[in-house]
Design a protein around this motif. Structure first.
Motif, PDB file in Angstrom:
ATOM      1  N   ARG A 177       0.818  -1.218   0.000  1.00 33.85           N
ATOM      2  CA  ARG A 177       0.000   0.000   0.000  1.00 33.85           C
ATOM      3  C   ARG A 177       0.850   1.265   0.000  1.00 33.85           C
ATOM      4  NH1 ARG A 177      -5.216  -0.563   2.005  1.00 33.85           N
ATOM      5  NH2 ARG A 177      -5.478   1.641   1.467  1.00 33.85           N
ATOM      6  N   VAL A 178       1.935   1.248   0.772  1.00 35.79           N
ATOM      7  CA  VAL A 178       2.764   2.456   0.819  1.00 35.79           C
ATOM      8  C   VAL A 178       3.856   2.438  -0.255  1.00 35.79           C
ATOM      9  CG1 VAL A 178       2.327   2.944   3.248  1.00 35.79           C
ATOM     10  CG2 VAL A 178       4.291   1.523   2.617  1.00 35.79           C
ATOM     11  N   ALA A 223      -6.945  -6.197  19.257  1.00 36.19           N
ATOM     12  CA  ALA A 223      -6.583  -7.511  18.764  1.00 36.19           C
ATOM     13  C   ALA A 223      -7.011  -7.597  17.302  1.00 36.19           C
ATOM     14  CB  ALA A 223      -7.283  -8.572  19.591  1.00 36.19           C
ATOM     15  N   GLY A 224      -6.205  -8.294  16.506  1.00 39.67           N
ATOM     16  CA  GLY A 224      -6.537  -8.370  15.089  1.00 39.67           C
ATOM     17  C   GLY A 224      -5.798  -7.287  14.332  1.00 39.67           C
ATOM     18  N   THR A 225      -5.981  -7.284  13.027  1.00 40.76           N
ATOM     19  CA  THR A 225      -5.159  -6.392  12.216  1.00 40.76           C
ATOM     20  C   THR A 225      -5.892  -5.138  11.755  1.00 40.76           C
ATOM     21  OG1 THR A 225      -5.830  -7.577  10.248  1.00 40.76           O
ATOM     22  CG2 THR A 225      -3.785  -8.276  11.303  1.00 40.76           C
ATOM     23  N   PRO A 239      -4.188   0.120   9.003  1.00 40.52           N
ATOM     24  CA  PRO A 239      -4.376   1.553   8.683  1.00 40.52           C
ATOM     25  C   PRO A 239      -3.436   2.467   9.462  1.00 40.52           C
ATOM     26  CG  PRO A 239      -6.347   0.628   9.741  1.00 40.52           C
ATOM     27  CD  PRO A 239      -5.436  -0.513   9.447  1.00 40.52           C
ATOM     28  N   MET A 240      -3.174   2.143  10.715  1.00 45.83           N
ATOM     29  CA  MET A 240      -2.285   3.023  11.488  1.00 45.83           C
ATOM     30  C   MET A 240      -0.842   2.898  11.020  1.00 45.83           C
ATOM     31  SD  MET A 240      -3.843   5.181  13.119  1.00 45.83           S
ATOM     32  CE  MET A 240      -2.436   6.076  13.755  1.00 45.83           C
ATOM     33  N   ALA A 241      -0.455   1.684  10.603  1.00 49.64           N
ATOM     34  CA  ALA A 241       0.902   1.517  10.071  1.00 49.64           C
ATOM     35  C   ALA A 241       1.069   2.439   8.862  1.00 49.64           C
ATOM     36  CB  ALA A 241       1.130   0.060   9.678  1.00 49.64           C
ATOM     37  N   VAL A 245      -7.283   6.728   5.876  1.00 49.26           N
ATOM     38  CA  VAL A 245      -6.466   6.028   4.874  1.00 49.26           C
ATOM     39  C   VAL A 245      -7.140   6.071   3.500  1.00 49.26           C
ATOM     40  CG1 VAL A 245      -5.578   3.766   4.181  1.00 49.26           C
ATOM     41  CG2 VAL A 245      -5.286   4.561   6.541  1.00 49.26           C
ATOM     42  N   GLU A 246      -8.458   5.893   3.484  1.00 50.56           N
ATOM     43  CA  GLU A 246      -9.204   5.921   2.217  1.00 50.56           C
ATOM     44  C   GLU A 246      -9.026   7.240   1.472  1.00 50.56           C
ATOM     45  OE1 GLU A 246     -13.425   5.209   2.732  1.00 50.56           O
ATOM     46  OE2 GLU A 246     -12.915   3.364   3.813  1.00 50.56           O
TER      47      GLU A 246
END
Lengths: 239, 426, 80
Positions: B170-171, B193-195, B200-202, B415-416
């Protein structure tokens, strides 16, 4: 003074005032002695500075904006009752000290007319407001929420108000006699004037003082301490 | 049947939890009932037990029996009661159903905080083994994970591989990584918990060139919902210790209302220590990035009508009203406000741990009706809210009531509407 | 194949976010007899730590975990 009046409108008054004062101070000490959680409980938006916080505390505690927002009738009676309560305090104070500036402005006759109108209006407003509070408690969900204490307290206050109204409204108001009585209490020599002693209203006055005593004695142990603690609660809101 | 020992234990907990705030609240409530219209659960069900003053009254009855003169002299007049089975059953429902939204505190003329009572109620129930089972299990599992992190570290990092690959794509930067355990990082980000709150924060952190590290632990705190301060503290301590070890300057809590509240307002009181770093809500961090121009959003890129839901723990109890709105307004071509909003906003009905407790499913559905009406009135097609509990609840309301809306997190929205150099999402 | 673990109950937890996969396993564990096995398939990687932690604290056992494409499969045995 006969022995019954001496006990109820004499000795018991001192006991009641003492219990009220010491009890209320004790309750405040009890609150202050309990450890305060360091959790900040305030809600947002927060008052930005101590001045605004005090202003908000005053507004919340004296004008009840949240009640106005939720239940207009309740707000009307609640604010009316509290305002009448303040008037009531000054009305009774007048039995001890004349409110000189007003007296000078209106003259003896004018002052008497004002007092009887205002006093009468306050007495009737309080009766209506407390009747409303009592009737409201019979309605769901307030009925389910109420405990016997709530009804008993309202009944006691209603009785107190009713007896006071009787003294204020049904006869020519004997200001001098009531002033003599209040002054005798202040000098620790409780006595009724001859006029009261030989009037049927003596029993009404005894009953009025008795119910007032009961309210004073119960005050520190009842929810009426919201008159003091309510400010603390509202201060926590903007902590 | 509750035993005498259990009753004594429950009373002992009440005694321990009694402090100045509680004494005020116990003494000053006039049972005026103004709070009735504030509680979404009472309004929706008409069940008097859910009326905020009734919830508090249960604790008051027990307190009066054991700790007041009135309770000893005139027990029936003040309804002083021992914690018998009936009372404990009511206490369970009154305390665990509460979403801790504190809307009733806003409307109370004396600002009585009902959650002060419901959390004591929960603590009393936990002490005698009558706490909400699933919340206890979730809390214990979280603590177990903290105590055995060496066992889980590799599994967790392994589980993130796919996410990291997508992040790189994505980046458009094959060297980009999701840093874990990065010493001296500026911030430690505690995700859920979970991705779905990691990816999005990454991307956002990467684009903002932020110096960050990802926590191995999740922000959610079921010990807090359970009503057990000791467990709640242990759960939060997992990432507090991690942050201390890495020497970060701020701890960023993901879009999770209660987790932020726990860290910003409760943890220091529980742990009796001053934390050596700042607590930040991720929505505030994103807002800063946008304001400072570190990330750029495309104005008006979201064409559908959008509305914003104030999570109780982010708004009324957290203080972020304008930051999230500014972010939404920055990308929405058609922003629509729900009424009432901000401090008067209606709770969605899913807070307080309710989304995990199936016993309250019906209540959640029914008590969400206020929110459903509000959403319908706006005609919005997208609802944005920075709280996982709110999102899970509103997803359910959306489905059951055919609202036909899309529910988005704040970070997904951001992010969108960013121009990313890499691949579009699959 | 050696893994002849026959599940008594299969749970499809794909798409559920943590901690809901764990919650569902907990809610369903009493639906199988003691010694019975639940096969749970989750897509949230958080469940990789959640479900084994839950099993340890509640006295149950994850007898086997495996990857199935992007999903995580757990065989949870009810021990009490």
């Amino acid at each position: 003074m006969d022995w019954f009046s001496f006990i109820v409108a004499g000795i018991m008054v001192y006991v009641a005032v003492a219990v009220f004062l010491i009890g209320s101070i004790y309750r405040v000490i009890q609150w202050r002695r309990a450890p305060k959680s360091t959790v900040k409980q305030g809600m947002f938006p927060r008052a930005e500075n101590p001045f605004k916080r005090t202003l908000k505390l005053g507004k919340d505690s004296l004008l009840f904006p949240q009640v106005l927002d939720t239940d207009r009738w309740m707000w009307f009676f609640v604010i009316g009752m509290h305002l009448a309560g303040i008037g009531l305090f000054f009305g009774h104070l007048r039995l001890l000290f004349e409110i000189t500036p007003l007296y000078n402005a209106l003259g003896a006759g004018g002052m008497e007319t004002l007092a009887s109108w205002v006093g009468g209006a306050i007495g009737i407003s309080l009766f209506i407001a407390f009747t409303y509070f009592l009737l409201r408690r019979f309605k769901s969900p307030y009925r389910e929420l109420s405990v016997p204490e709530d009804y008993l307290l309202l009944l006691l206050i209603l009785l107190l108000v009713l007896l006071g109204d009787h003294l204020r409204l049904t006869h020519p108001f004997d200001l001098a006699s009531y002033r003599d009585y209040m002054s005798s209490l202040l000098h620790f020599k409780p006595a009724f004037s001859t006029a009261i002693t030989f009037s049927a209203d003596k029993w009404v006055l005894d009953a009025h003082v008795l119910t007032a005593n009961m309210l004073l004695i119960y005050f520190p142990f009842s929810k009426l301490v919201h008159a003091m603690g309510g400010f603390a609660g509202n201060l926590l809101r903007s902590e | 049947m509750v035993t005498r020992e259990e009753q004594d234990l429950a009373v002992k907990i009440l005694d321990e939890k009694t402090n100045r705030q509680l004494l005020y609240y116990l003494d000053i409530c006039t049972r005026c009932g103004i709070c009735k219209d504030a509680c979404h659960q009472y309004v929706a069900t008409g069940d008097v037990l859910y009326l905020p003053a009734s919830r508090a009254q249960l604790i008051r009855k027990v307190f009066r029996k054991y700790f007041t003169i009135q309770g000893k002299l005139i027990p029936s007049v003040v309804e002083a009661t021992a914690p018998n089975d009936k009372l404990l059953e009511d206490l369970y429902r009154a305390s665990y159903a509460c979403t801790s939204c504190r809307r009733c505190m806003y409307y109370c003329p004396f600002s009585i905080d009902t959650t002060w009572f419901t959390s004591i109620g929960r603590a009393m129930l936990v002490a005698i083994g009558r706490g909400a089972t699933i919340l206890g299990e979730l809390a214990d599992a979280a603590i177990m994970k903290g105590e055995n992190i060496d066992m889980f570290r590799d599994i967790l990092i392994e589980g993130l591989k796919d996410t990291e690959d997508e992040f790189k794509a994505r980046v458009g930067d094959p060297a980009a990584t999701i840093p874990i355990g990065k010493k001296g990082a500026h911030s430690l980000y505690v995700a859920l918990a979970g991705t779905h709150t990691i990816l999005p924060m990454a991307i956002i952190f990467h684009q903002a060139k932020a110096d960050w590290s990802l926590s191995l632990f999740e922000a959610a705190n079921y010990g807090y919902f359970y009503g057990d301060t000791a467990r709640a503290k242990k759960i939060a301590q997992r990432f507090v210790d991690e942050a201390k070890a890495l020497g970060v300057q701020e701890l960023i809590i993901s879009e999770c209302g209660h987790a932020y509240r726990v860290m910003e307002f409760l943890y220091e009181a529980w742990a009796k220590e001053k934390l050596p770093f700042k607590i930040r809500a991720v929505v505030d961090v994103m807002h800063d990035y946008i304001k400072e121009g570190r990330i750029k959003l495309k104005p008006g890129s979201l064409l559908e009508p959008v509305t914003y839901h104030d999570p109780c723990q982010v708004g009324r109890n957290g203080g972020f009203y304008e930051e999230p709105r500014n972010i939404v307004k920055a990308v929405a071509a058609d922003y629509r406000e729900m009424t009432p909003n901000r401090e008067k906003q209606w709770c969605c009905g899913g807070g307080g741990g309710l989304v995990a407790e199936s016993e309250f499913d019906t209540l959640r559905q029914v008590s969400g009706q206020k929110k459903v009406e509000q959403i319908r009135k706006t005609g919005a097609k997208v609802l944005v809210t920075p709280c996982e509990n709110c999102r899970l609840q509103i997803e359910m309301l959306n489905e059951k009531n055919n609202l036909g809306i899309r529910i988005s997190s704040m970070m997904d929205l951001v992010v969108e509407s960013m121009d990313l150099p890499g691949a579009k999402p699959a | 194949m050696a893994d002849e673990l026959k599940p008594d109950l299969e749970l499809d937890l794909k798409g559920l976010l943590c901690p809901l996969p764990m919650v569902r396993v907990s809610q369903n564990i009493t639906k199988v007899a003691v010694g019975g096995i639940i096969k749970a398939t989750a897509s949230d990687p958080g469940s990789m730590a959640d479900i084994p932690s839950w099993a340890r604290t509640t006295g149950n056992e994850v007898v086997k975990t495996e990857r199935d494409g992007k999903n995580f499969v757990f065989y949870v045995k009810r021990l009490k």
